[in-house]
Scaffold this motif. Structure first.
Motif, PDB file in Angstrom:
ATOM      1  N   GLY A   1       0.801  -1.220   0.000  1.00 44.51           N
ATOM      2  CA  GLY A   1       0.000   0.000   0.000  1.00 44.51           C
ATOM      3  C   GLY A   1       0.827   1.261   0.000  1.00 44.51           C
TER       4      GLY A   1
ATOM      5  N   ASP B   1       6.232  -6.380  -8.435  1.00 44.23           N
ATOM      6  CA  ASP B   1       4.894  -6.558  -7.874  1.00 44.23           C
ATOM      7  C   ASP B   1       4.668  -5.615  -6.707  1.00 44.23           C
ATOM      8  OD1 ASP B   1       6.628  -7.829  -6.237  1.00 44.23           O
ATOM      9  OD2 ASP B   1       5.411  -9.616  -5.924  1.00 44.23           O
ATOM     10  N   ILE B   2       4.971  -4.338  -6.918  1.00 47.44           N
ATOM     11  CA  ILE B   2       4.537  -3.393  -5.892  1.00 47.44           C
ATOM     12  C   ILE B   2       3.040  -3.237  -6.066  1.00 47.44           C
ATOM     13  CG2 ILE B   2       6.613  -2.026  -5.544  1.00 47.44           C
ATOM     14  CD1 ILE B   2       5.341  -0.038  -7.593  1.00 47.44           C
ATOM     15  N   SER B   3       2.291  -3.358  -4.957  1.00 50.55           N
ATOM     16  CA  SER B   3       0.862  -3.092  -5.066  1.00 50.55           C
ATOM     17  C   SER B   3       0.645  -1.721  -4.478  1.00 50.55           C
ATOM     18  CB  SER B   3       0.068  -4.130  -4.283  1.00 50.55           C
ATOM     19  OG  SER B   3      -0.005  -3.764  -2.938  1.00 50.55           O
ATOM     20  N   PRO B   4       0.081  -0.833  -5.264  1.00 52.05           N
ATOM     21  CA  PRO B   4      -0.038   0.540  -4.778  1.00 52.05           C
ATOM     22  C   PRO B   4      -1.043   0.672  -3.627  1.00 52.05           C
ATOM     23  CG  PRO B   4      -1.103   0.307  -6.908  1.00 52.05           C
ATOM     24  CD  PRO B   4      -0.465  -0.998  -6.605  1.00 52.05           C
ATOM     25  N   LEU B   5      -2.020  -0.226  -3.578  1.00 54.43           N
ATOM     26  CA  LEU B   5      -3.110   0.001  -2.615  1.00 54.43           C
ATOM     27  C   LEU B   5      -2.952  -0.866  -1.371  1.00 54.43           C
ATOM     28  CD1 LEU B   5      -6.021   0.188  -5.137  1.00 54.43           C
ATOM     29  CD2 LEU B   5      -4.769   2.023  -4.072  1.00 54.43           C
TER      30      LEU B   5
ATOM     31  N   LEU C   1       1.056   3.616  -2.267  1.00 57.33           N
ATOM     32  CA  LEU C   1       0.348   4.804  -2.758  1.00 57.33           C
ATOM     33  C   LEU C   1      -0.444   5.435  -1.616  1.00 57.33           C
ATOM     34  CD1 LEU C   1      -0.364   6.592  -5.167  1.00 57.33           C
ATOM     35  CD2 LEU C   1      -2.307   5.110  -5.607  1.00 57.33           C
TER      36      LEU C   1
ATOM     37  N   TYR D   1       6.103   8.760  -9.321  1.00 59.54           N
ATOM     38  CA  TYR D   1       5.719   7.865  -8.240  1.00 59.54           C
ATOM     39  C   TYR D   1       6.674   6.679  -8.183  1.00 59.54           C
ATOM     40  CZ  TYR D   1       3.122   4.244  -5.759  1.00 59.54           C
ATOM     41  OH  TYR D   1       2.773   3.242  -4.894  1.00 59.54           O
TER      42      TYR D   1
END
Lengths: 571, 431, 234
Positions: free
Chosen positions: B174, C230-234, B176, B386
């Protein structure tokens, strides 16, 4: 933890209310059309609560009971006359316009009462009797001294008693003529009501100015409006009925203009016991009275519920003219006067007497001197239905004190005193109204087996969630959830079943459907609601949803005297 | 009759009659849990069971209902919801509710999107006058009955109006949220609300009616961001907000989208739009306050996420060079110069300090607000930056433990708060 | 002789005077028209400037990238440019109208052709304006997409898109003006074909191996990278 937080919130709210209350100690936040959304409670200081054990209600007592009225949910109090007076017409015979009758307290008591009411968000409407004074009023005393007294023509004098022949007599039971002989100055004076109430002469500019000074006096203290008693009769002209004359309207318009200019947000409520078409001019172009009573509706509601037929109500509302947007009808079930039958046909009057006043002592003048509950035979289902209609028909509803608990009356007390007995707070000897001996009270407490204070009182009804009082609180709360009731339009639905009165109230996007069963038997009714197909009816008292309205007639079943309010939602 | 004319019967935004009948059977509920479903037959039974066990265990006297709002599944999800069984032998000693527990599965009206799901759940909550409601993801593997208590109790017993979760996240999960959404919402509204766009949250009946009345903003593009809308409406409406610990959130794989560009431009765009709508509420806030948190925080060892820094660094560098013209119209001079320095190809790593990142985001928000170029282009131009930030952030904290990561995020948040005047300046410039 | 000369002279003078008598009012009329015309042109310019300001035309073209393009060409800002164009068009049109009053036949033909031409100029300018907007928008979109998809040479791609659209726009504008369309079309076809052919040959023959190696490496590597990213942004 739970309670702690809730309490903290409560405390916060109370403090907030107090701060706001103090900030606006003499007036409530401005809402120009407040009277349209008001729920009015009509009471007489004398009848409400006695704080000094002299057997007569007073302002300090009333102030103590404001919490009760706030809790009931009403927003405006209408006080019957409280001026110094010989009290030969329940205070409508005013002897001094700018003071308080000593039995009820002082002007200081009144101001304290007014501030406390405003702090609680309650507005105050008082009575002003424009048409006449008491014969004890200083003006009349001066006028009668001699024929050339400067105040002589503040009243209407004649040498003979045959002027204004076309004018009717209102109190047919007590008066034979509208002229009365003054033995002091040896002339006749004009009176539309009792002979001890000489009419003021509004052709005289000094009289108009004097009355305006009276209004200014009370407006400056902070009252929110006046009920103008007997407005159609201000001016008289030979050869006419001397009612609703243009000259009378001119006087009212003048007062209105001055009030708007100096005291915006205050209102006039006109008492004009006339047909709606004749009352219409009292609204003017929203430049005369803000509100006026709808007299003919009330007897027809009683008639409809007795006939178990919606016809009288639909008929009279269809005959009711449109009024300006800023104006509002005031509607009521009962008030301090007799249930007036002047605005019905002879046929209807006979029926009403047969249905509601078989006993001749119940009749007075052209009407029936009884309270709501006895008229409806103490049937709480009918009491609820009638109040339900009062709260859902177009207009500002007025509740007469005591009717919220279903108080009874005493038709043997003479004149209209039978509906003006002490408010029943508890089951004690004096109904908790006073600490004085019961026989010292200004009027005896109702002792009827069905309605005596042991049976009917605020205390016991507050303890039961199912009492008429608790139910009234819920009804008022529900009504206040929507402005549709106070400001919306009305359209009738015409189901084949004549025992069911159904109408749609609408304001912008908000739509409420009201269905009343006027009959004493369970009914099934099919309503044509195609105009609202797709909407979900949500019953407003309980909040439950009903099946979505479709193309087919909408079937509802109602128990005896049941009624529903549905909010129609699109979801 | 105006209402009937402009809205004919065949209005496909209306709840289905079948759904209404089921709500009528529920009549009134104290607690409502809504689950948006779409082809979740594999996981939904577990979720429904956990919810109902939670009801039975913690709220045995309350009137409860589970509403599964389905987007038109092809795999019998609705059937599975209806048949999910609590009566397994090994659970015979499980707690029982005193009342009939209601369970509704319905195809929600309108096109398949998160807005219509939420609207259906809000409408159901409003119609059954639910006092406390929660929304739960259908593909949760880690949900336990305790979640229901954690989410609902603050609403039901403590009179809060919105409860957002505190997840136990894997390290670098997470990013972001932690690098942009959380600190920016926090700096805007002055509330330390850790998950402003969570898929799980709970709300009061009062808030449900309020939200329903407001009408859900139609310009949302990301399925994740109804949460932002709910959160910001609740804050701006003056509703009481709290948080609750839920523990680790593990979802069944496969459903989450892996398109970073679409996700970022969707989420950030929705965030910016929502901030634009609520401008009058946040522009004067300064600093931040903590929110009350319910439940017991605990720790388990979760394997950190692996991050491919090399490619991200390369894409960041390419981005800064290639998008020079665009970035110059979006960013203020100093900020762009800082980025150019960070993207210097000669350096081993990329120096992307908090302050530079925060200024970048604030400039983007301002540029977005003023629409200096097409808004989609602004959002897309953020993606390489980003990536650079993520690379820098993860590199810096490569050997750190959870506490250190949390401390780093807290510092970042403070930077956001301190630089808020910079944001407002960017927001207000008129060319 | 002298008498004859004098006669001729007076005759010439007479005809000159009579010619002047016929033409002088026309000339005067023309002058008045021209003066009023330029006054009108001036008023139009001022009004247009105000209107464009009210509608924030500059911000709009800034947003669409027209201003940047204009800035590169060293011209004034878009609304100023538009105002000037309008000023000259109105001014010249009315001047021409004034000349028409002189009633010189040779002029009249040209004038009528000129007036047929004016609306076409405007349409052509409009096409150019919209074309530049579209070209800039798509070029930016292509650039961003390329950068975010990690494609090689994003700026070249973006430039190619812009060039293509600008060329098409210019052709459309010229077509509107009906100017030597065949010539332009042929020139463009030849030019474009040559470039494409060149590219095809370059890639297909000369750089076959290089291209294959490049693509293979690129695709395989990307696949590999994808797995790791595999970065998951959320």
């Amino acid at each position: 933890m739970i309670g702690e937080r809730a309490r903290a919130i409560d405390r916060g709210l109370i403090e907030k209310a107090m701060i706001e209350g103090n900030a606006a100690s003499t007036s409530i936040p401005a809402e120009p059309l407040w009277y349209k959304d008001a729920i009015v409670y009509q009471l007489h200081v004398r009848t409400f609560f006695d704080s000094n054990a002299d057997g007569i209600g007073d302002f300090q007592g009333l102030t103590q009971k404001l919490g009760y009225l706030q809790d009931l949910g009403v927003t405006t109090l209408w006080l019957l006359p409280f001026y110094p007076s010989p009290l030969r017409d329940d205070g409508y015979d005013i002897a001094d316009y700018t003071d308080i009758h000593p039995s009820y307290g002082t002007l200081g008591d009144f101001k304290a009462f007014l501030n406390e009411a405003h702090r609680r968000g309650l507005r105050i409407v008082t009575e002003i009797v424009l048409n006449h004074t008491s014969d004890q009023h200083a003006w009349f005393q001066e006028a009668r001294q001699s024929r050339d007294n400067p105040r002589r023509d503040w009243y209407v004098w004649r040498d003979t008693d045959d002027g204004y022949r076309q004018v009717r007599i209102i109190f047919t039971d007590t008066e034979q003529s509208n002229w009365a002989w003054d033995p002091v100055s040896k002339q006749y004076y004009w009176h539309r009501f009792f002979s001890h109430q000489p009419d003021l002469n509004f052709d005289k500019p000094e009289v108009v100015e004097a009355i305006w000074e009276v209004m200014k006096f009370w407006l400056e203290i902070g009252v929110d409006g006046f009920r103008l008693d007997a407005v159609p009769y201000l001016v008289e002209r030979e050869g006419t009925s001397s009612e609703n004359l243009p000259e009378t309207h001119a006087v009212l318009k003048l007062f209105r203009r001055r009030m708007d200019e100096h005291f915006p947000g205050r209102i006039f409520l006109a008492e004009a016991n006339q047909w709606p078409l004749d009352v219409r001019p009292y609204f003017g172009d929203a430049d005369e009275c803000h509100m006026a009573f709808h007299f003919p509706l009330m007897p027809r509601m009683f008639m409809a519920i007795r006939l178990e037929d919606r016809k009288p109500i639909v008929e009279i509302l269809n005959q009711t003219p449109e009024i300006p947007d800023a104006c509002q009808w005031a509607i009521f079930l009962r008030n301090h006067d007799e249930l007036t039958l002047e605005m019905v046909t002879d046929e209807e009057r006979d029926y009403m007497y047969d249905a509601y006043a078989k006993d001749a002592t119940m009749r007075l003048n052209v009407g029936i001197r009884r309270r709501l509950a006895p008229l409806l035979e103490g049937d709480t289902r009918k009491i609820r239905l009638m109040n339900g209609m009062l709260m859902s028909l177009p207009g500002t509803p007025i509740i007469y004190y005591g009717d919220e608990i279903g108080m009874g009356d005493n038709v043997h007390l003479g004149d209209r005193n039978g509906v003006r007995t002490p408010m029943q707070w508890t089951g004690g000897w004096t109904a908790g109204f006073s600490l004085a001996d019961p026989e010292r009270l200004y009027a005896p407490v109702v002792s009827n087996v069905l309605y005596n204070p042991q049976i009917i009182n605020v205390d016991s009804q507050s303890r039961s969630p199912h009492s008429v009082l608790s139910w009234m609180k819920r009804l008022i709360r529900t009504r206040k959830t929507s402005r549709v009731f106070s400001r919306g339009t009305i359209e009738f639905v015409h189901p084949a079943n004549h025992g069911v009165l159904a109408y749609v109230r609408r304001l912008d996007q908000e739509i409420i459907l009201v269905v009343n069963n006027l009959s004493s038997r369970a009914q099934a009714v099919e309503l044509d609601l195609r105009a609202f197909r797709g909407s979900i009816p949500v019953e407003m008292a309980g909040g439950n949803i009903f099946p979505r309205i479709g193309e087919l007639p909408y079937l509802l079943t109602l128990g005896p005297y049941d009624f529903y309010w549905f909010r129609l939602r699109r979801l | 009759m105006a209402g009937s004319k402009d809205k004919p019967m065949a209005d496909d935004s209306l709840l289905s009659d079948e759904f209404l009948r089921q709500l009528m059977a529920v009549e009134e509920a104290d607690l409502l849990v809504g689950i948006p479903t779409l082809n979740n037959s594999k996981t939904i039974a577990h979720v429904v069971q956990a919810v109902e066990l939670g009801f039975a265990k913690f709220f045995p006297r309350e009137r409860t209902v589970v509403v599964a709002a389905d987007g038109g599944s092809h795999d019998d999800t609705e059937e599975v919801v209806r048949n999910a069984n609590l009566g397994d032998p090994h659970r015979m000693r499980a707690p029982q509710s005193l009342r009939t527990m209601h369970r509704i599965a319905t195809r929600y009206p309108g096109p398949v999107n998160s807005r219509n799901v939420l609207r259906t759940i809000l409408a159901a909550a409003d119609l059954v006058r639910a006092k406390a409601c929660a929304v739960i993801s259908p593909d949760l593997l880690s949900i336990t009955p305790d979640w229901i208590e954690s989410l609902l109790r603050p609403i039901y017993m403590e009179k809060y109006d919105l409860v957002t979760p505190l997840y136990l996240r894997r390290k670098f999960d997470g990013l972001l949220i932690s690098n942009l959404v959380y600190p920016m919402v926090r700096a805007a509204y002055g509330l330390r609300l850790r998950e402003p766009m969570a898929a799980e949250f709970a709300f009061s009946g009062k808030l449900a009616s309020h939200l329903l009345e407001q009408g859900i903003a139609a310009d949302q593009q990301s399925p994740h961001s109804v949460g932002i809308w709910v959160t910001s409406r609740a804050i701006c409406g003056g509703f009481g907000v709290g948080q609750c610990f839920l523990g680790p959130k593990v979802q069944a794989p496969g459903n989450s989208s892996s398109d970073i560009v679409a996700t970022i431009s969707g989420v950030v765009g929705d965030l910016f739009r929502s901030l634009e709508r609520e401008e009058e509420f946040w522009i004067r806030e300064t600093g931040s306050r903590p929110l009350p948190a319910f439940g017991l925080p605990y720790d388990v060892n979760l394997e950190p996420l692996r991050v491919n820094r090399k490619q991200m660094i390369q894409m960041f560098r390419t981005g800064v060079v290639e998008l020079k013209d665009i970035l110059k119209t979006i960013l203020r001079e100093g900020t762009f110069a800082g980025l150019e320095g960070a993207a210097d190809p000669r350096a081993e790593s990329i120096p992307f300090p908090d302050e530079l990142w925060v200024k970048t985001i604030y400039d983007f928000a301002g540029a977005f607000h003023r629409s200096v170029i097409h808004r989609d282009h602004i959002l897309q131009a953020l993606v390489p930056l980003y990536r650079g930030r993520v690379a820098a952030f993860t590199q810096e904290l490569a050997g750190a433990d959870e506490t250190q990561v949390d401390a780093a995020i807290e510092n970042l948040c403070l930077a956001y708060e301190q630089l808020k005047p910079y944001w407002i300046e960017s927001w207000k410039i008129h060319q | 002789m002298i008498e004859l000369v004098m006669q001729r002279l007076t005759q010439t003078l007479k005809s000159l005077v009579s010619a002047a008598a016929t033409y002088l009012p026309r000339v005067l009329a023309m002058l008045i028209i021209v003066i009023i015309g330029w006054a009108i042109a001036f008023a139009v310019k001022a009004a247009l400037r105000r209107i464009l300001k009210i509608f924030k035309f500059d911000a709009f073209s800034e947003h669409g990238g027209v201003s940047q393009t204009l800035r590169k060409t060293g011209l004034a800002g878009p609304s100023e440019l538009l105002c000037r164009v309008a000023f000259w068009v109105v001014g010249i049109s009315i001047t021409v109208l004034g000349i028409d009053v002189l009633g010189i036949p040779a002029f009249q033909d040209i004038i009528s052709r000129f007036f047929r031409f004016v609306p076409q100029i405007f349409v052509a300018l409009l096409i150019l304006f919209v074309g530049i907007l579209v070209a800039n928008f798509l070029a930016t979109a292509a650039l961003l997409a390329a950068v975010n998809a990690d494609l090689p040479s994003p700026r070249f791609l973006s430039g190619a898109v812009r060039l293509l659209i600008v060329i098409i726009t210019i052709i459309m504008a010229l077509e509107q003006l009906d100017l030597a369309r065949i010539t332009i079309l042929i020139a463009f076809t030849i030019g474009f074909g040559a470039v494409m052919l060149g590219l095809a040959i370059a890639f297909g023959l000369g750089g076959q191996d290089a291209a294959r190696r490049f693509l293979e490496k690129y695709i395989v590597e990307r696949e590999k990278e994808k797995e790791k990213e595999d970065i998951s942004p959320l």
